[in-house]
Design an enzyme around this catalytic site. Structure first.
Site, PDB file in Angstrom:
ATOM      1  N   GLY A  11      51.200  22.253   4.960  1.00  0.00           N
ATOM      2  CA  GLY A  11      50.120  21.070   5.063  1.00  0.00           C
ATOM      3  C   GLY A  11      49.054  21.210   5.290  1.00  0.00           C
ATOM      4  O   GLY A  11      48.371  20.506   6.269  1.00  0.00           O
ATOM      5  N   THR A  12      47.999  22.525   4.576  1.00  0.00           N
ATOM      6  CA  THR A  12      46.478  22.727   5.292  1.00  0.00           C
ATOM      7  C   THR A  12      45.860  21.422   4.499  1.00  0.00           C
ATOM      8  O   THR A  12      44.845  21.847   5.499  1.00  0.00           O
ATOM      9  CB  THR A  12      46.761  23.867   4.500  1.00  0.00           C
ATOM     10  OG1 THR A  12      47.185  24.292   3.184  1.00  0.00           O
ATOM     11  CG2 THR A  12      47.499  24.768   5.083  1.00  0.00           C
ATOM     12  N   ARG A  13      46.080  20.574   3.448  1.00  0.00           N
ATOM     13  CA  ARG A  13      44.892  19.397   3.875  1.00  0.00           C
ATOM     14  C   ARG A  13      45.040  18.541   4.430  1.00  0.00           C
ATOM     15  O   ARG A  13      44.191  17.514   4.154  1.00  0.00           O
ATOM     16  CB  ARG A  13      45.536  19.228   2.163  1.00  0.00           C
ATOM     17  CG  ARG A  13      45.162  20.398   1.097  1.00  0.00           C
ATOM     18  CD  ARG A  13      45.225  20.253  -0.463  1.00  0.00           C
ATOM     19  NE  ARG A  13      46.632  20.012  -0.875  1.00  0.00           N
ATOM     20  CZ  ARG A  13      47.368  19.241  -1.316  1.00  0.00           C
ATOM     21  NH1 ARG A  13      46.634  19.730  -3.013  1.00  0.00           N
ATOM     22  NH2 ARG A  13      48.549  19.797  -2.033  1.00  0.00           N
ATOM     23  N   ILE A  14      45.929  18.329   5.285  1.00  0.00           N
ATOM     24  CA  ILE A  14      46.403  17.307   6.030  1.00  0.00           C
ATOM     25  C   ILE A  14      46.109  17.970   7.218  1.00  0.00           C
ATOM     26  O   ILE A  14      45.916  17.387   8.468  1.00  0.00           O
ATOM     27  CB  ILE A  14      47.673  16.850   6.226  1.00  0.00           C
ATOM     28  CG1 ILE A  14      48.511  17.874   6.553  1.00  0.00           C
ATOM     29  CG2 ILE A  14      48.002  15.939   4.775  1.00  0.00           C
ATOM     30  CD1 ILE A  14      49.758  17.513   6.564  1.00  0.00           C
TER      31      ILE A  14
END
Length: 143
Positions: A11-14
């Site tokens: 979940g790197t984008r969050i």
């Protein structure tokens, strides 16, 4: 029907929400997203759950344990996130017969999961205006 639930993503984008909690374990409506997925699978008739875990995977295994709502739960670790096919490949030793692959960070309604189970073998897809963030399902050459 076995349900393979993909729960290995970071979940790197969050970030920063997912710095200490794997994306599928983020809470939605008072429980982890992946619990909603498992509930839909169990309610649709899954007789076994196979979780593919990765980043902070112990949080998933601790939440679900050896059984979830009376359904056996198994876990495999995807050391490197190399895509959906690789994740399913990691689960191969636990797959025995018909199975469905569900993303652990999506919300599914029971009826859709049941329809997927009933139509096996099948692939469920959803059309979006711009698939660049999601991927493209190609059915070229498939009867």
């Amino acid at each position: 029907m076995q349900a393979v639930i993909l729960s290995a993503g970071q979940g790197t984008r969050i970030r920063p929400l997912s710095e200490t909690i794997p994306k599928p374990m983020l809470p939605v409506a008072e429980k982890p997203i992946v619990a909603h997925v498992a509930d839909a699978a169990v309610d649709a008739g899954a007789d076994e759950l196979v979780f593919v875990v990765g980043f902070l995977g112990e949080q998933v295994t601790e939440y679900f344990g050896e059984t979830y709502r009376g359904v056996p739960a198994h876990y495999v670790t995807q050391e490197e996130q190399l895509g959906t096919a690789h994740a399913v490949y990691q689960a191969r030793e636990h797959i025995d017969g018909p199975f469905a692959v569900l993303n652990g960070d999506n919300i599914y309604d029971i009826e859709s999961v049941q329809a997927l189970f009933d139509a096996a073998p099948s692939v469920a897809a959803y059309t979006v205006d711009d698939p660049r963030s999601y991927g493209v399902l190609s059915t070229a050459g498939v009867a």
